[in-house]
Design a protein around this motif. Structure first.
Motif, PDB file in Angstrom:
ATOM      1  N   LYS B  32       6.481 -16.465  26.414  1.00 11.86           N
ATOM      2  CA  LYS B  32       8.153 -16.695  25.882  1.00 11.86           C
ATOM      3  C   LYS B  32       8.240 -15.859  24.648  1.00 11.86           C
ATOM      4  O   LYS B  32       8.967 -15.184  24.526  1.00 11.86           O
ATOM      5  CB  LYS B  32       8.190 -18.119  25.524  1.00 11.86           C
ATOM      6  N   VAL B  33       6.975 -15.826  23.660  1.00 14.55           N
ATOM      7  CA  VAL B  33       7.166 -15.236  22.639  1.00 14.55           C
ATOM      8  C   VAL B  33       7.549 -13.595  22.944  1.00 14.55           C
ATOM      9  O   VAL B  33       8.249 -12.699  22.335  1.00 14.55           O
ATOM     10  CB  VAL B  33       6.171 -15.297  21.580  1.00 14.55           C
ATOM     11  N   PHE B  34       6.838 -13.225  23.775  1.00 16.10           N
ATOM     12  CA  PHE B  34       6.724 -11.700  24.304  1.00 16.10           C
ATOM     13  C   PHE B  34       8.298 -11.401  24.709  1.00 16.10           C
ATOM     14  O   PHE B  34       8.684 -10.360  24.472  1.00 16.10           O
ATOM     15  CB  PHE B  34       5.734 -11.460  25.382  1.00 16.10           C
ATOM     16  N   HIS B  80       4.425 -12.104  15.020  1.00 17.94           N
ATOM     17  CA  HIS B  80       4.854 -13.401  15.835  1.00 17.94           C
ATOM     18  C   HIS B  80       4.159 -13.383  17.260  1.00 17.94           C
ATOM     19  O   HIS B  80       3.492 -14.206  17.601  1.00 17.94           O
ATOM     20  CB  HIS B  80       6.085 -13.851  16.189  1.00 17.94           C
ATOM     21  N   PHE B  81       4.205 -12.576  18.129  1.00 19.03           N
ATOM     22  CA  PHE B  81       3.585 -12.237  19.342  1.00 19.03           C
ATOM     23  C   PHE B  81       2.098 -12.222  19.229  1.00 19.03           C
ATOM     24  O   PHE B  81       1.386 -13.032  19.855  1.00 19.03           O
ATOM     25  CB  PHE B  81       3.869 -10.703  19.939  1.00 19.03           C
ATOM     26  N   VAL B  82       1.485 -11.604  18.236  1.00 15.42           N
ATOM     27  CA  VAL B  82      -0.158 -11.650  18.104  1.00 15.42           C
ATOM     28  C   VAL B  82      -0.647 -13.056  17.865  1.00 15.42           C
ATOM     29  O   VAL B  82      -1.471 -13.417  18.224  1.00 15.42           O
ATOM     30  CB  VAL B  82      -0.436 -10.590  17.328  1.00 15.42           C
ATOM     31  N   ARG B  83       0.320 -13.758  16.878  1.00 16.84           N
ATOM     32  CA  ARG B  83      -0.078 -15.117  16.643  1.00 16.84           C
ATOM     33  C   ARG B  83      -0.251 -16.032  17.998  1.00 16.84           C
ATOM     34  O   ARG B  83      -1.065 -16.792  18.101  1.00 16.84           O
ATOM     35  CB  ARG B  83       0.796 -15.716  15.548  1.00 16.84           C
ATOM     36  N   THR B  94       5.795 -16.388   9.288  1.00 17.75           N
ATOM     37  CA  THR B  94       6.582 -15.936  10.191  1.00 17.75           C
ATOM     38  C   THR B  94       7.945 -16.300   9.961  1.00 17.75           C
ATOM     39  O   THR B  94       8.933 -15.652  10.041  1.00 17.75           O
ATOM     40  CB  THR B  94       5.984 -16.317  11.740  1.00 17.75           C
ATOM     41  N   TYR B  95       8.069 -17.733   9.913  1.00 16.70           N
ATOM     42  CA  TYR B  95       9.136 -18.224   9.547  1.00 16.70           C
ATOM     43  C   TYR B  95      10.014 -17.564   8.145  1.00 16.70           C
ATOM     44  O   TYR B  95      11.310 -17.401   8.211  1.00 16.70           O
ATOM     45  CB  TYR B  95       9.230 -19.604   9.378  1.00 16.70           C
ATOM     46  N   MET B 145      -0.088  -6.848   9.026  1.00 16.53           N
ATOM     47  CA  MET B 145      -0.846  -8.066   9.141  1.00 16.53           C
ATOM     48  C   MET B 145      -1.281  -8.542  10.828  1.00 16.53           C
ATOM     49  O   MET B 145      -2.196  -9.108  11.106  1.00 16.53           O
ATOM     50  CB  MET B 145      -0.080  -9.377   8.835  1.00 16.53           C
ATOM     51  N   ALA B 146      -0.407  -7.936  11.630  1.00 20.83           N
ATOM     52  CA  ALA B 146      -0.690  -7.921  13.044  1.00 20.83           C
ATOM     53  C   ALA B 146      -1.908  -7.467  13.385  1.00 20.83           C
ATOM     54  O   ALA B 146      -2.820  -7.722  14.019  1.00 20.83           O
ATOM     55  CB  ALA B 146       0.549  -7.352  13.803  1.00 20.83           C
ATOM     56  N   ILE B 147      -2.090  -6.134  12.924  1.00 17.86           N
ATOM     57  CA  ILE B 147      -3.283  -5.196  13.168  1.00 17.86           C
ATOM     58  C   ILE B 147      -4.500  -6.076  12.448  1.00 17.86           C
ATOM     59  O   ILE B 147      -5.439  -5.951  13.224  1.00 17.86           O
ATOM     60  CB  ILE B 147      -3.112  -3.938  12.617  1.00 17.86           C
TER      61      ILE B 147
END
Lengths: 550, 834
Positions: B32-34, B80-83, B94-95, B145-147
């Motif tokens: 869903k996030v993707f 957000h997707f990585v989380r 994120t929020y 942060m995602a990396i």
């Protein structure tokens, strides 16, 4: 090996699920293979230790069949000479800890039972499985987060519940309310009170308690209608917000505030034999059904519910499980020398009741030990969740002990004393636990011919005596607000009529009398009906029972 | 539409297609996030398309503002997707990011950041103020942060598949960053090149989401690099040729140019395949460095080893290559032990001096064996600790696995059957097995399955050909082969070896008493005992019958003697069957001292063994001592014989004392039997045995009540029972006297009838031992001619007539005839006297 906290922190939820909850994915064949393998290991340990030699009466079985044929069923009395003195040299493995049972257990003030380090280690994933199931919506779903706040309202160590608390704490995954080291120093009521105070301030995600306590706390909260001293919350905006949210919810619903308005719990894990009785009430108050965990000091974790809150699924790796069919169990109670036959989990039938027999794995001490619990196999698999292991529900205790709300275990001896000390002139009595909305201790008493005492007076009198004799029973009223005793007067000559009926039917001497504890439905039906066909001769003198012996 | 609008349009189409594909499957949170990420990205590309296509030329600034905000949201969305990928909740950060983004959008819509924007010939030009940079930093922080999350994930994960999946995400974000940076290159900033990166990013992530089994990301990168290099080289050559042609040979006519260009194209096409092979090899070599050759070797394992039937060679090819290719501490091959069915370590690389206790062993009911058979995958120690099916592992098994330094177990299967287990150690650098490593191991194991099965079958066939089926030891043929090899080796290297020959004492007697099946069991048991008793370099053989040999390479005579004595004592201690002690006699010889040729050494050792038998059995003799005579005792009787005789006479006296009617019966039977045996020309040793047996043949009557023995009336059925048991009882009594063991067959079977109707075993014809047949005749003759409580005695003539009547039914007819010839002269003489 990574800890559960590390796995969760790293997002390795699949691994957490597999490690803790993976047992529900076993096929029955896999389950039985684990049972067989671990029993073989345990037999090797029993053969080498003094206790094993005594318990197995010199037999040296090496297969499951030989074990079941050669080793007699056991009770705590068989272990008492060694375990009560905590003789670790006799045991299969050096104990890591000693634990004892909760409540009264009849002839021993405490039943001391050793716990090996392997058993203690395995407790962690099993308890987290219950916590995860209590908070998940589907397979693989882990709602648990690091440092979720956990209100743990159970007895401290060396009770099993206390050890479980320590084991949970070791995983460093949840935050106890209040912190475990502080909680252990407090009285039970104080720690529950302090826990809820902290829960109001900091929030609460999970609760672990006896079901009756969960209800009692919820009722007390609701009866107080949320009368909370607001001052401490003024410095904690988040707590204040939580309270406001709770009040708003209750106002919108036009009803008194309920715990669920303030704490949107992720899960409730509950022990105790009465959990099913309280489930709906807990759901109404707390917004979630309690997840029932079937555990005991001697067997550790036997089974637990999953996220459908229906029947419980057995765990394969704590005990070798055997099941005595109900008829066999009854036969062996009538004739203590009779060795009842047992079935294995892949031999049980749905809808049947069985007495559970366990043999500890992982170096534990118990072999073919009769736990004293009757369970019911509800189905051979859980179709809705696709669990291929037979499902069970707790049915009752088999011995002469009545467990009320997990708080107290009343023996025949104590109840008899209470009846005696009440000064009521009685012919005979019998008592059993009955459950409707609450667990009740239902006493059926036949008074002497000319007595005109009301049932309420009798109940009040005996209730007072029970409170004096058993402090745990007294706590039922003081803490849970529960007065479980209910009395029914039986028609005159009821017990004698039953005896004559049995004599006429050619029953053995042992079956002439109705037992004092847990009479069967048919027995009670006879007593209550008053329509016996056998003429009853007039009694010359009231019959007094001798001092009971077990 | 211009070229610059085409890329974002393609991106929009790609996003919509991917969203559709992903939305068609059961959606988890990460999906869903993707989808949310791709929807925003599709909008971003759509804005870019609108701008470059100049669809709304009057609203360029508005569309560019949307483009800016959507572009800057990409980092946040990816985070957000990585989380979600790691099953983590979106989290406060994120929020907060979304709040900032909304604030930035409001700020931009109010004229902030973007100052101007216009499109000229499809090229977008725009100007920002300094507040643009915080927005860039904002996006960069979330990408960072995602990396960081991804790197942390790959560091902590022990699951190669999971690590591979994360590798794809890292590769995708790297591509995305690479193309996003084009926005900061003035020459590329206005041409929507970044959308190429967006499409590539979306495709890679979708592949990761949609496929469970992913190609190894490192392999993909390597192949990607190799093919890119190949393409660049081919294009460069082609462009170079054309440039040279145009620049240096402008005078060439068109058809020449076309011909040249076409020829070059064909040549390059032809060269592409070998060139690709070369470049792929070079890139692989670059990545794998010194392990490249070993990996290649493993990949071609099946081709090279397909016809090999030697397990040694298969292991020697497989284990070192795996160790070196994957940089492992150790590799082991476990095969099934025939006797127990357990998988045990058979080959180890590098070789270690591990004892039996250090070996890995998985019994056939071990949960790991069962899991490997069922799943046919690899399994790591981490997995072992959490797979529920493996809960049945014992503590000791877990401890042993932990102590073994195991890194990975891989099943080797052939035709659905587990034929071996490949146990690999940890990586030398302490790393974790990568997805590519697992693939290589699995591929090698898959190739090895059939090769190993063939080799195992061949080994089993060879072993069977060299093995004695009954005892499991090597057979007679193999003994001669190995003996020749040892002599050859000794001749070449100047070494010595010893030979032990051993024979079970009184085995024939045992066979006669208990039958050949019981005898076979004894041979089997001795075979097992010899296998357990000999040293690892020694070889035991069944030479034939109850004779065995042991070759002891490089062993001096003293050591061989000690070894033989150790074996003899062990056999004496452990080989008791049916209460009859079983012992062995051994002869020991040494090559070349006791014989230079094969025949010589066998003969001298055999002679030593026979000397051991002759001198009382249950002893060891050296070949060198055979020549020395044994010192006889007074009277020419050996000590063994003297001991036996004294026992016999004592027992015979006991029998006689029991029944005065039978007094002298044993002695007379003994005389008749000896006469008959002598007439048959039996060897002296057998005659001595027969004599003793005859004296003792009724010893079992000790257990028969006197009332029955002396009863005058015919015996009832129940009274016959103890009578019929007396041969067995006799044998039972004498079984414990080693010196009388040879007598047992005759005693046990002297009441057997020639037609099989006798007792105790109903033996028939020549199955009845000869001594027993002789004894039967002698016993019957004497009984008939003697007075018994139940009847009068008959004359010799009548007795012989009775014997002849029963010849063929009760007695051996040939023996009766011979006996008659012996007795007839006697009674003729009696008649003459009368």
């Amino acid at each position: 090996m990574s800890t559960l906290a590390e796995l969760l922190r790293q997002g390795r939820n699949d691994e957490v699920w597999q490690r803790c909850c993976g047992f529900i994915d076993l096929s029955l064949d896999d389950f039985m293979m684990i049972q067989r393998r671990l029993l073989q290991e345990q037999l090797g340990l029993f053969k080498k230790c003094g206790l094993g030699k005594v318990i197995m009466r010199g037999a040296t079985p090496s297969t499951v069949d030989e074990f079941r044929q050669q080793v007699p069923l056991t009770r705590y009395a068989d272990y008492a000479p060694y375990l009560l003195k905590r003789r670790k040299g006799m045991l299969p493995k050096t104990p890591f800890l000693w634990q004892h049972t909760s409540g009264r257990s009849g002839e021993y003030p405490f039943k001391w039972v050793p716990l090996t380090s392997r058993q203690y280690d395995e407790l962690g994933p099993a308890i987290f499985a219950a916590i995860i199931f209590s908070s998940c919506k589907q397979r693989g779903d882990i709602a648990l987060k690091e440092y979720d706040r956990y209100l743990y309202a159970l007895a401290p160590s060396p009770y099993l519940s206390g050890l479980i608390g320590h084991r949970i704490d070791e995983e460093d995954l949840v935050e106890f309310l209040p912190p475990l080291d502080e909680a252990e120093k407090m009285e039970f009521a104080d720690r529950v009170q302090q826990g809820f105070k902290l829960a109001l301030l900091e929030g609460m995600d999970i609760m672990g308690a006896i079901a009756s306590v969960v209800v009692a706390v919820g009722e007390r909260f609701s009866q107080g209608n949320g009368k909370i001293d607001i001052k401490p919350f003024l410095r904690r905006p988040s707590a204040l917000l939580r309270l406001l949210k709770g009040f708003t919810k209750s106002k919108l619903a036009r009803r008194p505030i309920l715990p669920r308005d303030i704490w949107p719990l992720k899960g409730i894990v509950a022990g105790g034999t009465d959990t099913a009785v309280f489930a709906d009430k807990i759901k109404k108050m707390w917004g979630r059904y309690p997840l029932n965990l079937y555990a005991s000091t001697e067997a550790l974790v036997v089974a637990m519910q999953t996220w459908d809150y229906q029947a419980m699924t057995f765990l394969p790796h704590f005990n070798f499980l055997e099941f005595i069919p109900e008829a066999e169990s009854f036969k062996s109670r009538e004739d203590p020398t009779y060795q009842p036959k047992t079935l294995l989990l892949n031999e049980v039938e749905a809808g049947e009741k069985y007495e559970l027999v366990i043999t500890n794995f992982l170096g534990g001490a118990m072999a073919r030990y009769r736990l004293g619990d009757m369970i019911r196999i509800t189905s051979l698999r859980n179709d809705s969740l696709n669990i291929d292991i037979p499902q069970m529900a707790f049915h009752s205790r088999v011995d002469d002990i009545i467990d009320i709300a997990g708080f107290t275990r009343l023996t025949e001896h104590v109840i008899w004393q209470a009846v005696e000390y009440s000064g009521i002139a009685y012919q005979d009595w019998t008592v059993r636990k009955e459950v409707k909305d609450k667990p009740r201790l239902h006493l059926y008493i036949e008074l002497k011919d000319n007595s005109d005492m009301s049932e309420e007076d009798i109940a009040l009198n005996i209730h007072q005596r029970l409170k004096e004799l058993d402090s745990d029973y007294a706590n039922l009223e003081s803490f849970l607000g529960l007065r479980p005793l209910e009395v029914s007067r039986l028609p005159g000559n009821a017990f004698q009529a039953y005896m004559l009926k049995q004599q006429a039917a050619g029953a053995d001497l042992a079956h002439l009398k109705i037992p004092h504890i847990n009479p069967s439905d048919s027995m009670l039906d006879f007593l209550v009906s008053g329509e016996w066909k056998v003429p009853v001769p007039p009694r010359k003198a009231p019959r007094r029972e001798p001092v009971p012996s077990r | 539409m211009n070229l610059y609008a085409l890329l974002p349009l393609l991106a929009v189409i790609a996003y919509i297609a991917l969203i559709t594909v992903i939305a068609l499957r059961p959606l988890e949170r990460v999906h869903k996030v993707f989808i949310w990420y791709m929807a925003v990205s599709a909008l971003w590309s759509f804005c870019s398309f609108v701008l470059h296509a100049e669809l709304f030329p009057t609203q360029t600034l508005l569309w560019n503002r949307a483009l800016l905000i959507l572009g800057c949201s990409a980092g946040l969305l990816f985070y957000h997707f990585v989380r979600a990928f790691f099953n983590k909740p979106a989290g406060k950060v994120t929020y907060l990011g979304y709040v900032i983004l909304v604030a930035a959008a409001i700020f931009v819509s109010q004229g902030g950041i973007l100052q101007s924007s216009y499109v000229v010939d499809g090229v977008l030009y725009w100007e920002t103020d300094v507040s643009f940079y915080p927005l860039v930093v904002f996006s960069a922080i979330f990408v960072g942060m995602a990396i960081a999350l991804l790197v942390q994930g790959i560091r902590h994960s022990t699951d190669p598949q999971e690590r591979n999946r994360i590798g794809y995400l890292l590769a995708a974000i790297s591509i995305w960053i690479l193309f996003a940076l084009t926005n900061f290159v003035p020459a590329l900033a206005n041409y929507s090149v970044d959308h190429i990166g967006n499409i590539a990013f979306a495709l890679v992530i979708s592949y990761t989401m949609l496929r469970y089994h992913l190609l190894d990301v490192r392999l993909v990168v390597r192949r990607g690099l190799a093919y890119s290099a190949l393409l660049i080289i081919l294009l460069a050559i082609y462009a170079g040729v054309i440039l040279i042609e145009f620049n240096f040979f402008p005078e060439h006519p068109l058809h020449v140019i076309i011909l040249l260009v076409a020829s070059v194209a064909v040549l390059l096409f032809a060269a592409a395949r070998p060139l690709r092979h070369l470049i792929v090899g070079l890139v692989d070599r670059l990545f794998h460095r010194e392990t490249y050759a070993y990996r290649q070797s493993l990949l071609s394992f099946s081709r090279r080893m397909g016809g090999n039937l030697s397990l040694d060679e298969v292991a020697n090819e497989m284990l070192p290559n795996i160790c070196k290719a994957l940089r492992l501490t150790q590799a082991k091959l476990l095969f099934q032990e025939v006797s127990s069915g357990d998988f045990i370590t058979q080959f180890t690389y590098p070789p270690t001096e591990e004892g039996v206790n250090d070996q890995l062993r998985f019994s056939s009911d071990n949960p790991i064996s069962i899991w490997l058979t069922r799943e046919g995958k690899t399994i790591s120690p981490e997995q072992i600790s959490r797979i529920p099916q493996l809960k049945g592992l014992w503590a000791a098994e877990k401890e042993k696995l932990a102590a073994s330094g195991l890194g990975l177990l891989c099943s080797i299967k052939s035709r659905g059957r587990l034929v071996g287990i490949l146990a690999l150690g940890k990586k030398q650098e302490g790393g974790i097995y990568s997805h590519e490593d697992i693939n290589l191991v699995t591929s090698t194991a898959n190739q090895a399955g059939i090769v190993i099965e063939n080799a195992q079958l061949y080994t089993q066939a060879t072993t069977r050909a060299n093995t004695d089926g009954l005892t499991g030891l090597y057979n007679h043929r193999h003994f001669h082969e190995r003996l020749e090899q040892e002599i050859a080796r000794g001749s070449r290297f100047g070494t010595m070896f010893s030979l032990i020959m051993l024979d079970i004492d009184l085995f024939k007697t045992y066979n006669d008493i208990y039958g050949h099946l019981a005898g076979d069991q004894i041979l089997r048991k001795l075979g097992e005992l010899l296998k357990e008793s000999i040293r690892s370099l020694d070889m035991a053989f069944r030479y034939g019958g109850e004779e065995f040999t042991i070759i002891l390479p490089e062993t001096r005579i003293d050591d061989a003697y000690n070894e033989a004595e150790r074996i003899r004592k062990r056999v004496e201690r452990k080989m008791t069957s049916k209460a009859m002690p079983l012992t062995i006699s051994l002869g020991v010889g040494t090559w070349p001292t006791d014989g230079v040729t094969k025949e010589d050494i066998i003969a001298s050792t055999d002679a030593a063994m026979y000397r051991a038998k002759q001198t009382g059995r249950n002893r060891t003799h050296l070949s060198s001592d055979v020549a020395k005579p044994e010192a006889p005792l007074a009277g020419g009787v050996t000590p063994a014989q003297r001991g036996a005789l004294s026992v016999i006479y004592a027992l015979a006296a006991t029998v006689d004392a029991k029944d005065h009617y039978t007094y002298g019966h044993s002695k007379k039977v003994s005389e008749y039997a000896v006469n008959l045996a002598e007439a048959l020309r039996l060897p002296a040793e057998r005659i001595v045995t027969l004599q003793a047996a005859a004296l003792l043949h009724d010893i079992g009557k000790i257990g028969v009540p006197d009332s029955i023995l002396n009863k005058q009336a015919p015996l009832t059925e129940s009274e016959w029972a103890p009578i019929k048991e007396h041969p067995q009882l006799g044998a039972e009594i004498l079984r414990h006297v080693v010196d009388l063991i040879n007598c047992l067959p005759a005693i046990l079977h002297h009441h057997e009838h020639y037609n099989g109707t006798g007792y105790p075993e109903g033996l028939k014809g020549e199955d009845i031992p000869l001594e027993a047949r002789i004894l039967a005749i002698a016993d019957a003759y004497d009984a008939i001619t003697s007075l018994r409580p139940y009847r009068q005695c008959l004359s010799s003539r009548e007795a012989l007539a009775e014997l002849k009547r029963c010849a063929g039914s009760q007695f051996d007819p040939e023996l009766v005839d011979i006996f008659s010839t012996l007795i007839e002269p006697t009674y003729t003489k009696e008649l003459e006297i009368k």
